[in-house]
Every structure is written in C-alpha cells, then in structure tokens.
Design a protein around this motif. Structure first.
Motif, PDB file in Angstrom:
ATOM      1  N   LEU A 287       3.949   7.040   7.266  1.00  0.00           N
ATOM      2  CA  LEU A 287       3.916   8.152   6.573  1.00  0.00           C
ATOM      3  C   LEU A 287       3.984   9.455   7.705  1.00  0.00           C
ATOM      4  N   GLY A 288       3.963   9.136   8.857  1.00  0.00           N
ATOM      5  CA  GLY A 288       3.946  10.101   9.893  1.00  0.00           C
ATOM      6  C   GLY A 288       2.330  10.495  10.247  1.00  0.00           C
ATOM      7  N   LEU A 289       2.009  10.301  11.479  1.00  0.00           N
ATOM      8  CA  LEU A 289       0.507  10.396  12.023  1.00  0.00           C
ATOM      9  C   LEU A 289       0.436  11.644  12.648  1.00  0.00           C
ATOM     10  N   PRO A 290      -0.932  11.851  12.852  1.00  0.00           N
ATOM     11  CA  PRO A 290      -0.800  13.135  13.875  1.00  0.00           C
ATOM     12  C   PRO A 290      -0.770  12.758  15.008  1.00  0.00           C
ATOM     13  N   CYS A 302      -9.311  14.372  10.490  1.00  0.00           N
ATOM     14  CA  CYS A 302      -8.665  12.716  10.612  1.00  0.00           C
ATOM     15  C   CYS A 302      -9.318  11.984  11.732  1.00  0.00           C
ATOM     16  N   VAL A 303      -9.321  10.576  11.458  1.00  0.00           N
ATOM     17  CA  VAL A 303      -9.535   9.738  12.537  1.00  0.00           C
ATOM     18  C   VAL A 303      -8.620   8.925  12.918  1.00  0.00           C
ATOM     19  N   PRO A 304      -8.453   8.155  14.019  1.00  0.00           N
ATOM     20  CA  PRO A 304      -7.477   7.557  14.466  1.00  0.00           C
ATOM     21  C   PRO A 304      -7.296   6.467  13.570  1.00  0.00           C
ATOM     22  N   TYR A 305      -5.962   6.036  13.443  1.00  0.00           N
ATOM     23  CA  TYR A 305      -5.644   4.924  12.478  1.00  0.00           C
ATOM     24  C   TYR A 305      -5.512   3.757  13.267  1.00  0.00           C
ATOM     25  N   THR A 306      -5.910   2.588  12.661  1.00  0.00           N
ATOM     26  CA  THR A 306      -5.660   1.293  12.998  1.00  0.00           C
ATOM     27  C   THR A 306      -5.443   0.236  11.948  1.00  0.00           C
ATOM     28  N   GLU A 308      -6.746  -2.063  10.987  1.00  0.00           N
ATOM     29  CA  GLU A 308      -7.976  -2.716  10.608  1.00  0.00           C
ATOM     30  C   GLU A 308      -8.962  -1.759   9.908  1.00  0.00           C
ATOM     31  N   LEU A 309      -8.577  -0.458  10.089  1.00  0.00           N
ATOM     32  CA  LEU A 309      -9.541   0.529   9.345  1.00  0.00           C
ATOM     33  C   LEU A 309      -9.422   0.467   7.714  1.00  0.00           C
ATOM     34  N   GLU A 310     -10.694   0.310   7.428  1.00  0.00           N
ATOM     35  CA  GLU A 310     -10.835   0.329   5.866  1.00  0.00           C
ATOM     36  C   GLU A 310     -10.469   1.657   5.220  1.00  0.00           C
ATOM     37  N   LEU A 311      -9.824   1.886   4.316  1.00  0.00           N
ATOM     38  CA  LEU A 311      -9.571   3.132   3.589  1.00  0.00           C
ATOM     39  C   LEU A 311      -9.768   2.959   2.122  1.00  0.00           C
ATOM     40  N   ASP A 312      -9.958   3.944   1.240  1.00  0.00           N
ATOM     41  CA  ASP A 312      -9.664   3.968  -0.251  1.00  0.00           C
ATOM     42  C   ASP A 312      -8.303   4.135  -0.441  1.00  0.00           C
ATOM     43  N   TRP A 313      -7.999   3.304  -1.594  1.00  0.00           N
ATOM     44  CA  TRP A 313      -6.370   3.083  -1.987  1.00  0.00           C
ATOM     45  C   TRP A 313      -6.295   3.465  -3.559  1.00  0.00           C
ATOM     46  N   VAL A 314      -5.225   4.032  -3.965  1.00  0.00           N
ATOM     47  CA  VAL A 314      -4.827   4.034  -5.466  1.00  0.00           C
ATOM     48  C   VAL A 314      -3.481   3.367  -5.430  1.00  0.00           C
ATOM     49  N   HIS A 315      -3.364   3.102  -6.990  1.00  0.00           N
ATOM     50  CA  HIS A 315      -2.052   2.266  -6.930  1.00  0.00           C
ATOM     51  C   HIS A 315      -0.888   3.278  -7.413  1.00  0.00           C
ATOM     52  N   GLY A 316       0.124   3.107  -6.631  1.00  0.00           N
ATOM     53  CA  GLY A 316       1.224   3.891  -7.087  1.00  0.00           C
ATOM     54  C   GLY A 316       2.396   2.943  -7.375  1.00  0.00           C
ATOM     55  N   TRP A 317       3.573   3.632  -7.577  1.00  0.00           N
ATOM     56  CA  TRP A 317       4.889   2.980  -7.988  1.00  0.00           C
ATOM     57  C   TRP A 317       6.248   3.105  -7.217  1.00  0.00           C
ATOM     58  N   SER A 318       6.683   2.084  -6.779  1.00  0.00           N
ATOM     59  CA  SER A 318       7.983   2.396  -5.968  1.00  0.00           C
ATOM     60  C   SER A 318       8.969   2.460  -6.924  1.00  0.00           C
ATOM     61  N   PRO A 337     -13.452  15.259  -2.553  1.00  0.00           N
ATOM     62  CA  PRO A 337     -14.818  15.709  -1.879  1.00  0.00           C
ATOM     63  C   PRO A 337     -14.974  15.010  -0.833  1.00  0.00           C
ATOM     64  N   ASP A 338     -15.630  15.379   0.040  1.00  0.00           N
ATOM     65  CA  ASP A 338     -16.212  14.701   1.478  1.00  0.00           C
ATOM     66  C   ASP A 338     -17.244  13.693   1.005  1.00  0.00           C
ATOM     67  N   THR A 339     -16.837  12.490   1.037  1.00  0.00           N
ATOM     68  CA  THR A 339     -17.637  11.293   0.539  1.00  0.00           C
ATOM     69  C   THR A 339     -17.981  10.605   1.969  1.00  0.00           C
ATOM     70  N   GLY A 340     -17.434  10.857   2.841  1.00  0.00           N
ATOM     71  CA  GLY A 340     -17.721   9.822   4.173  1.00  0.00           C
ATOM     72  C   GLY A 340     -16.441   8.829   4.445  1.00  0.00           C
ATOM     73  N   SER A 341     -15.394   8.711   3.156  1.00  0.00           N
ATOM     74  CA  SER A 341     -14.405   7.995   3.293  1.00  0.00           C
ATOM     75  C   SER A 341     -13.331   8.204   4.548  1.00  0.00           C
ATOM     76  N   PRO A 342     -12.913   7.478   5.344  1.00  0.00           N
ATOM     77  CA  PRO A 342     -12.171   7.946   6.702  1.00  0.00           C
ATOM     78  C   PRO A 342     -10.680   8.522   5.879  1.00  0.00           C
ATOM     79  N   LYS A 343     -10.184   9.367   6.732  1.00  0.00           N
ATOM     80  CA  LYS A 343      -8.798  10.071   6.400  1.00  0.00           C
ATOM     81  C   LYS A 343      -8.086   9.942   7.689  1.00  0.00           C
ATOM     82  N   VAL A 344      -6.833   9.409   7.548  1.00  0.00           N
ATOM     83  CA  VAL A 344      -6.122   9.301   8.930  1.00  0.00           C
ATOM     84  C   VAL A 344      -4.956  10.239   8.810  1.00  0.00           C
ATOM     85  N   VAL A 345      -4.848  11.283   7.922  1.00  0.00           N
ATOM     86  CA  VAL A 345      -3.895  12.044   7.746  1.00  0.00           C
ATOM     87  C   VAL A 345      -4.246  13.252   7.052  1.00  0.00           C
ATOM     88  N   TYR A 346      -3.696  14.617   7.398  1.00  0.00           N
ATOM     89  CA  TYR A 346      -4.116  15.552   6.613  1.00  0.00           C
ATOM     90  C   TYR A 346      -2.892  15.803   5.484  1.00  0.00           C
TER      91      TYR A 346
END
Length: 631
Positions: A287-290, A302-306, A308-318, A337-346
């Motif tokens: 997706l292109g990282l900062p 944003c936080v550095p992506y690895t 192994e980093l746990e993220l919140d996900w939603v289901h999309g469709w290819s 809203p800011d819930t503390g869940s990490p974000k790896v991109v803007y």
C-alpha cells in the motif's frame, strides 16, 4: 417540574425511580446527569414494558424525548450522541462520565410537560420511522421539533452487526443504464429537496449546516457533517445553480460521513499480517509506506510497520480475484477516533465513492484513485506531459478560462493518463500578471471514463481554488502568507495540511519545482481527439463496465479492492451505497509531508518509463519528493 400544572399531566419520576419502573408512562427529569446515566435509562426502558420521556437540561436548552420503550426507533444514547457531536471537538461526547446540567424554568414547566405528553400520543412510530425530539431554548423562548435515527448503529437501540467476510462482496448483477452516456443510475430519492429533508438538521445532523458561497467561480455549497471533530468537514458542491450545488454537496457529505468510521459493521478482527497471510489479507507493504526518516516525528501518527504488528482489520472484496480480503481498518476509514490501535500509514478520503448501487460507488471511488495516482506520479517523477487544447465546444470550460484570465492566470490542460488507462487531466493555472506577491500557480486533476468530464472536473477544481485564494489569503490563520510558508521550502516537515500543500507551491521561490509543467505548458497543444482518438463508448450496463475496467487493470498488474461502507439508514432511506477503493501499488494521496507514501511502490519507478516519459526506469533517489500541490 415537581408540581405539573394540570392533573392530567404525566407523572414525573427521578432517574433512580425510572430505572426500577416496570410499567406505565412517565416523564424522567434529568437536571444533573451523565451520558452513562443516559445509556442506563435507555437500556432499561427498551427492556421493560414502560414508556419514558426523558427531559434533560443542558444549560439553557431543554431537550424532550425521544420516547424510550421496547422497539423504539431511537434512544437517549443516539439522540445525545448526535446532538453533542454537532458541537464539534469542543465537547467530549464520547466520554460516559461527561456531566451536563441545567434547570427547567418554572415559567416553562407546563410547556415542557405538554411537549412530553404530545410525544406519547398515539400512534407510535412505525418500524423504520424516525423518533421525535422537541428542543426548547429557554433563553429565547423558542422550540423546535427534530427527527432522529440511529446513525451508524447505536450500541443500545441499533447495535452494529459484527464485520464478517460474508458481507464484503460487491454484487456484480447487471445494472442497465437508461442513459448510456452517463455512469449514474437514476434515483428519485436524491433530489436536492429529498436529500435536505433526510439529512439536514442543525441540532442533530447528520448534516448540521449548509452554507452557500456567493463569491466563488461557481454556485458553491458546503454541507458540513456531524463528526464530533473541531474542524469543519463535509461535502462540497459546485454547479451553475445553487439548487444543484446543494444536491452535490449533500451527496458528498454522505460520502464523507460514511468514510470516516464504520457505520454499518462493527470491527472485530485484530491480528498481525504474519498471522493472517497474503491469502486472507492485503500486505500493508503493497500500500506504500511512509518514509522511515519521519518515524516518531510529532506530525506523524504512524508507527513503524512489521508483519508481526497487530492491527485492526475490516473485510473488503477483491474485484480482481472475486474473494474476500482483509484491509487494515485505518486504511478503509480515514477518520477513526483515537482508540490506541496502531496505524502504519496515513489515510484520507482518497478512493471513497458514493453511488446508487455498490458497483456505482466502487466505480467512482476507482476514478478518484486513478486521478490522485496520476497526479502524484507526475509530481514525484517531474515528467513533462502532453498539452491539451481547451475544448472549443465546451462553453463552460471556456468561460472558466476567461474568468481566470481576468485575475491574471492562464489555464493550461495536460494529459496525465497512465497505466490505469482512465483518462486523467491535470489543470494548471499559471500567473501571467505583474503583481510581485501574487500566488504563482495552482493545480488540480480530474479522471473519468469520458475525457471531457475529466477535463471539466480538473478545470472546475483549479478555477475554484484560484477564486478562493483572495478570501483564504485574508483569513485569520493566514494560510497563504508568504512569511509563514517560506520556511517550508527548506523544512518540508512543516507542511501539515491541505492549505500548506497548496500555499507553499504558490510561492515564487517554489516555481522551479513546477518548471517541468511550465515547459509542457509552452508546447503546442493537441486537440482532445488527438489525445483520445476514440470517443468513449456508451455504457449500457454499469456492472459490466466495472468488470471490464477491473480486468483491464489486472492486465497491468493492478488489483482492485473495495470495502463496503454503507450506512444502513442512508442506504434504506435514500438508496445510497458507499465504498472505499484501494488499489495496492497505486500512489495514495496524503496531506502533511511526513505522511507521504512512496516507499515500496516499484510501479512509481517503472511506469513513467513504460509510458515513454523517461528514458529508463527511475531509481528512488531520483524522485522529487517535495510537498505536492494537490488542493
């Protein structure tokens, strides 16, 4: 309120008594209360055979209703969420401990009781009908009536279902178009009057305010949405008449509202990409990282992506592979809203689309992705483009060019179409006058199946920006003040928002960065028919057209993902569907220079060469990573 004025008046109960009531109807008076208490009252009333009319005080305001009873069309929770969110970020409307207080003046006690009694009068709202609320402003001695519905799912009266793979699919059934020249299906419910009636309410939203701008190049209307943030945000409409521009603004306001946060499904999947795997989720690296140099910068969220980093996900469709794909929640929704869940991109609203069907929403989201990708590819690679002549048979474009000329600007059109194969046009307004401090250049872009619509979209955007420049220059925050902008030339991390991006590139000192476009502007222009020799084919079936577009992009190695963002109330009342389109490998639009996403996108280096714009594939260090001027 302890002594109602008539014997037939509703009995008045304290919150404590109401929370134990199991029968009967009563008025519940809240003079010193919290949002937590509002939720408790709502849950109790919906679970017991009672009918409670909450009367709560908030300073000079007295809010009466909605009626709380089993099967209610709305509750105190969703009513207060919507009312307080319209006040913007000044009110911590998400905190259960938020305390509000006030008193009913004795002179209004009888009136308040009468309003509460009226809400209980039969018949009760039918399923799907809105709940009613009366609002009394004691300082003005005025009252108004409002209709509320749970927006995006109320946790008490309309909880959202869990997000599942089964609900992610984008239907591909045939969608015949009555007019093959347009890519919008007819919808009798989305006229200006219908949208206004369904959406606009200054106290409860979801659109809280509609504003007309009289000094724009167009009839410009802004529709600000209820989002609980301190910044005004919403939809913007430009048209020849205000009635049409209002319709467009309200239409776009829905798109903004549904794109900010989940309003149709509740996010439940939290995992690392390493655990999910490429067979189930999109790889964030695609997706292109900062730029890692800005990790930890105060302007970055944003936080550095690895993997192994746990993220919140939603289901999309290819749409490319016809299968569900998990997408990071903060990629699918840009205003979480800011819930503390990490974000790896803007992420911004790039790729959000609204339509009269899911396929239509996806198609227009895809057009937006193509537009921004084309613009950023040109900007970061600094490649000259073919110049396009202003279409002689388009009086609107010609009139807009004349209006910019009166302000001293020359309008130039450039062909930015790339491997997406969707006609993309860049519009440049370059200052030709003699005023030393005049903004030197403005840019915008447009993309559409029909090149003429792409041209018009780009021209409308850039000319509107030029005309707004004088007004913005005089604003209190001085967004275009040269002394504020000049430090950004050497310190690009100071570029934080859209106004900075635009303003910086209007400086005379920044014009060397745009020189490659100026060279293109002096080249002989080509007619539209020379750039696009074949006119766009009529589209008899929108679903088939979308499938063909997806297949063509697949031939270029591009996958099209879509996340359904439908808000149930808007979908059911207005027949409007929302979607976020993500194309891994494309260039995402970002604001704030520390957020730019150019890492891990080999296509940025290779496509300009494939298009003949560069002599060879580029190296990353050859890119011109300056803050972009996209408005």
């Amino acid at each position: 309120m302890s002594h109602p004025g008539t014997a037939s008046a509703l009995p008045v109960r304290t919150p404590e008594a109401a929370l134990t009531a199991t029968t009967g109807a009563a008025l519940v008076l809240l003079t010193d209360w919290t949002l937590e208490l509002a939720e408790q009252l709502s849950r109790h009333a919906l679970a017991h055979p009672v009918a409670l009319v909450p009367v709560r005080c908030d300073g000079a305001l007295v809010v009466v209703g909605p009626v709380l009873r089993p099967g209610a069309a709305g509750c105190l929770c969703c009513a207060e969420y919507q009312r307080l969110a319209t006040a913007g970020g000044r009110v911590p409307w998400q905190r259960p401990q938020l305390t509000l207080a006030g008193l009913v003046a004795p002179v209004f006690e009888e009136a308040v009781t009468a309003l509460a009694t009226e809400l209980l009068a039969p018949p009760a709202p039918a399923p799907g009908e809105p709940a009613m609320v009366h609002l009394l402003h004691q300082a003005r001695a005025t009252w108004s009536t409002h209709r509320i519905r749970p927006v995006g799912g109320c946790p008490v009266c309309a909880p959202l279902p869990a997000d599942r793979e089964q609900g992610a699919e984008v239907p591909t059934a045939p969608l015949p178009l009555p007019d093959p020249a347009t890519l919008r299906s007819p919808n009798s419910r989305t006229g200006s009057a219908g949208l206004r009636a369904a959406l606009l309410d200054e106290r409860f939203g979801p659109v809280r305010r509609v504003v007309r701008t009289e000094d724009s190049a167009f009839s410009l209307t802004s529709a600000y949405v209820t989002d609980g943030r301190p910044l005004d945000d919403g939809g913007y409409g430009r048209a020849a008449q205000f009635e049409e521009s209002e319709r467009v603004a309200l239409f776009e306001g829905v798109e903004r509202l549904t794109g900010m946060r989940p309003t149709g499904r509740r996010t439940v999947l939290r995992a690392s990409f390493a655990r999910l795997g490429a067979g189930r989720a999109v790889d964030p690296e695609r997706l292109g990282l900062p730029d890692p140099r800005y990790h930890g910068h105060p302007a970055s969220t944003c936080v550095p992506y690895t993997p192994e980093l746990e993220l919140d996900w939603v289901h999309g469709w290819s749409l490319t592979a016809a299968r569900p794909v998990a997408v990071p929640e903060h990629v699918a929704y840009w205003g979480l809203p800011d819930t503390g869940s990490p974000k790896v991109v803007y992420e911004c609203s790039n790729g959000c689309g609204l339509g009269n069907s899911p396929a239509e929403a996806v198609l227009y989201g895809l057009f937006e992705v193509a537009e921004r990708d084309a613009f950023l590819m040109v900007w970061y690679t600094a490649t000259p483009l073919r110049r396009i002549a202003l279409p002689a048979d388009d009086p609107e474009v010609r009139a807009l060019a004349d209006r910019t000329a009166l302000l001293g600007y020359r309008l130039v059109l450039l062909d930015a179409t790339n491997d997406f194969g969707i006609p993309a046009v860049l519009a440049l307004c370059q200052y030709q006058g003699s005023a030393p401090n005049a903004p030197r250049a403005f840019l915008a872009a447009g993309a559409h199946h029909d090149p003429r619509r792409a041209v018009r979209a780009a021209v409308v955007e850039v000319v509107t920006t030029v005309h707004a420049c004088a007004r913005r220059a005089q604003a209190e925050d001085r967004p275009y003040a040269p002394d504020r902008l000049r430090p950004m030339l050497e310190q690009p991390e100071l570029v934080r928002g859209l106004e900075d991006h635009v303003g910086l590139n209007t400086l005379p000192e920044a014009q060397d960065r745009l020189a490659f476009l100026f060279d293109s502007a002096d080249a002989p222009p080509l007619e539209l028919r020379e750039v696009w020799p074949h006119p766009p084919q009529p589209v008899p079936d929108l679903a088939a057209f979308l499938r063909g577009t997806v297949e063509r992009l697949a031939g270029q190695g591009l996958e099209v993902l879509a996340v359904r963002q439908d808000e149930p109330g808007v979908r059911d009342r207005l027949g409007l569907y929302s979607a976020k389109v993500v194309v891994p490998g494309s260039l995402p639009m970002t604001f704030g220079h520390v957020n730019h996403r150019t890492r891990g996108l080999p296509r940025l280096l290779e496509v300009p060469h494939r298009l003949g714009r560069t002599g060879r594939a580029l190296r990353y260090e050859e890119l011109t990573i300056h803050p972009h001027p996209f408005p």
